[in-house]
Design a protein around this motif. Structure first.
Motif, mmCIF file in Angstrom:
data_model
loop_
_atom_site.group_PDB
_atom_site.id
_atom_site.type_symbol
_atom_site.label_atom_id
_atom_site.label_comp_id
_atom_site.label_asym_id
_atom_site.label_seq_id
_atom_site.Cartn_x
_atom_site.Cartn_y
_atom_site.Cartn_z
ATOM 1 N N SER A 172 0.832 -1.215 0.000
ATOM 2 C CA SER A 172 0.000 0.000 0.000
ATOM 3 C C SER A 172 0.859 1.254 0.000
ATOM 4 O O SER A 172 0.529 2.231 -0.647
ATOM 5 C CB SER A 172 -0.972 0.075 1.179
ATOM 6 O OG SER A 172 -0.868 -0.962 2.039
ATOM 7 N N CYS A 173 1.990 1.231 0.730
ATOM 8 C CA CYS A 173 2.839 2.429 0.816
ATOM 9 C C CYS A 173 3.344 2.861 -0.553
ATOM 10 O O CYS A 173 3.538 4.042 -0.804
ATOM 11 C CB CYS A 173 4.004 2.168 1.755
ATOM 12 S SG CYS A 173 5.131 0.869 1.188
ATOM 13 N N ARG B 132 1.780 2.603 -3.315
ATOM 14 C CA ARG B 132 0.699 3.091 -4.168
ATOM 15 C C ARG B 132 0.077 4.379 -3.638
ATOM 16 O O ARG B 132 -0.532 5.122 -4.381
ATOM 17 C CB ARG B 132 -0.402 2.021 -4.280
ATOM 18 C CG ARG B 132 0.075 0.744 -4.936
ATOM 19 C CD ARG B 132 -1.105 -0.162 -5.266
ATOM 20 N NE ARG B 132 -0.642 -1.391 -5.888
ATOM 21 C CZ ARG B 132 -0.402 -2.521 -5.227
ATOM 22 N NH1 ARG B 132 -0.593 -2.580 -3.926
ATOM 23 N NH2 ARG B 132 0.007 -3.597 -5.866
ATOM 24 N N ASN B 133 0.196 4.593 -2.320
ATOM 25 C CA ASN B 133 -0.577 5.701 -1.726
ATOM 26 C C ASN B 133 0.278 6.918 -1.373
ATOM 27 O O ASN B 133 -0.125 7.726 -0.546
ATOM 28 C CB ASN B 133 -1.338 5.198 -0.492
ATOM 29 C CG ASN B 133 -0.401 4.899 0.679
ATOM 30 O OD1 ASN B 133 0.777 5.223 0.626
ATOM 31 N ND2 ASN B 133 -0.915 4.291 1.729
ATOM 32 N N GLY B 134 1.447 7.024 -1.948
ATOM 33 C CA GLY B 134 2.263 8.215 -1.686
ATOM 34 C C GLY B 134 3.202 8.072 -0.510
ATOM 35 O O GLY B 134 3.792 9.044 -0.062
ATOM 36 N N THR C 155 2.695 6.161 2.689
ATOM 37 C CA THR C 155 2.281 5.948 4.081
ATOM 38 C C THR C 155 2.113 4.457 4.354
ATOM 39 O O THR C 155 1.345 3.767 3.688
ATOM 40 C CB THR C 155 0.956 6.680 4.389
ATOM 41 O OG1 THR C 155 1.122 8.045 4.032
ATOM 42 C CG2 THR C 155 0.618 6.584 5.872
ATOM 43 N N SER D 23 8.403 3.682 -5.333
ATOM 44 C CA SER D 23 7.072 3.498 -5.919
ATOM 45 C C SER D 23 7.029 2.136 -6.612
ATOM 46 O O SER D 23 8.037 1.434 -6.677
ATOM 47 C CB SER D 23 6.804 4.611 -6.940
ATOM 48 O OG SER D 23 7.595 4.376 -8.086
#
Ligand SMILES: Cc1cc2nc3c(=O)[nH]c(=O)nc-3n(C[C@H](O)[C@H](O)[C@H](O)COP(=O)(O)O)c2cc1C
Length: 227
Positions: free
Chosen positions: A55-56, A58-60, A62, A109
């Motif tokens: 998730s980190c 993909r979400n910038g 975090t 990323s």
């Protein structure tokens, strides 16, 4: 003022053999100027295992975990030099450092790009001003057939501007009776720290002296084996 962040990966914290080398290196750096130095004993930090959810990425940036790694990542982004100081464990990095390195994922990323003949994730954070250093001590007298996996891993993780210091016979630094040989070696390390601060590198001759065994391999093995 330049910021130096040191991750001490020894489970022994301040009593680490390896940290004798790291502290001598930092003393040399301090001789060359003013630096903001922060030593983090990783063993005292609450850093959860990476869950592999991506998730980190993909979400910038975090992470799903709200733990001490949030402050560590902030400090890394503000740093100029990151020093990983750790004992060689099972030919690689100890678990404390591996957990921390896995949790660096938010800095990258999902996008993969071919760089220098291999694919890498491109960063979602600009770390171009950062330099990386590995200072690794080990218990055997030999460097060959011992440090190679750790050195290869570090070079793949932090290609470009990384400096590596590996030191065999490291438990000697915590033995007061060995001061006549460890003292001069720490002076060399201090010299290397000053040189690094002034030139961003360590001369090959000096580095080779630092990474060589302090006493002959067979003598060291005999002492460790009790006589
Ligand atoms: C679990 C474990 C694994 C180790 N693996 C190696 C190894 O692969 N090669 C080696 O030379 N020393 C190995 N050692 C010895 C340590 O690297 C050595 O004691 C070092 O000086 C400890 O440094 P520190 O005081 O900074 O933690 C190992 C020690 C432990 C406890």
């Amino acid at each position: 003022m330049k910021k130096i962040l040191v991750f001490n990966g020894s489970p022994k914290g301040d009593k680490s053999d390896t940290m004798h080398i790291t502290r001598a290196f930092l003393d040399g750096i301090k001789d060359a100027g003013n630096y903001d130095i922060h030593i983090v004993n990783v063993i005292d930090k609450h850093i959860e295992f990476c869950r592999g959810c991506f998730s980190c990425m993909r979400n910038g940036g975090t992470c799903i975990h709200d733990d001490d790694m949030r402050d560590v990542l902030t400090e890394i982004k503000e740093g100029n030099l990151i020093i990983f100081s750790y004992p060689l464990y099972a030919y690689g990095m100890p678990a404390s450092i591996k957990v921390l390195v896995d949790r660096l994922l938010p800095l990258t990323s999902m996008e993969m790009r071919e760089v220098d003949g291999r694919y890498r994730h491109v960063g979602q954070t600009d770390l171009s001003k950062l330099k990386f250093m590995m200072i690794c001590g080990c218990g055997f007298p030999n460097s060959r057939k011992n440090f190679e996996p750790a050195v290869s891993q570090f070079k793949l993780l932090f290609p470009g501007d990384s400096t590596i210091i590996t030191v065999p016979e490291c438990p000697m630094f915590n033995a007061p009776e060995a001061a006549s040989v460890t003292g001069p070696r720490l002076e060399l390390v201090k010299k290397a720290g000053k040189e690094y601060a002034m030139t961003d590198s360590i001369s090959i001759d000096l580095l080779e002296n630092i990474i060589s065994p302090m006493i002959p391999e067979d003598v060291y093995a005999k002492i460790v084996n009790g006589g």
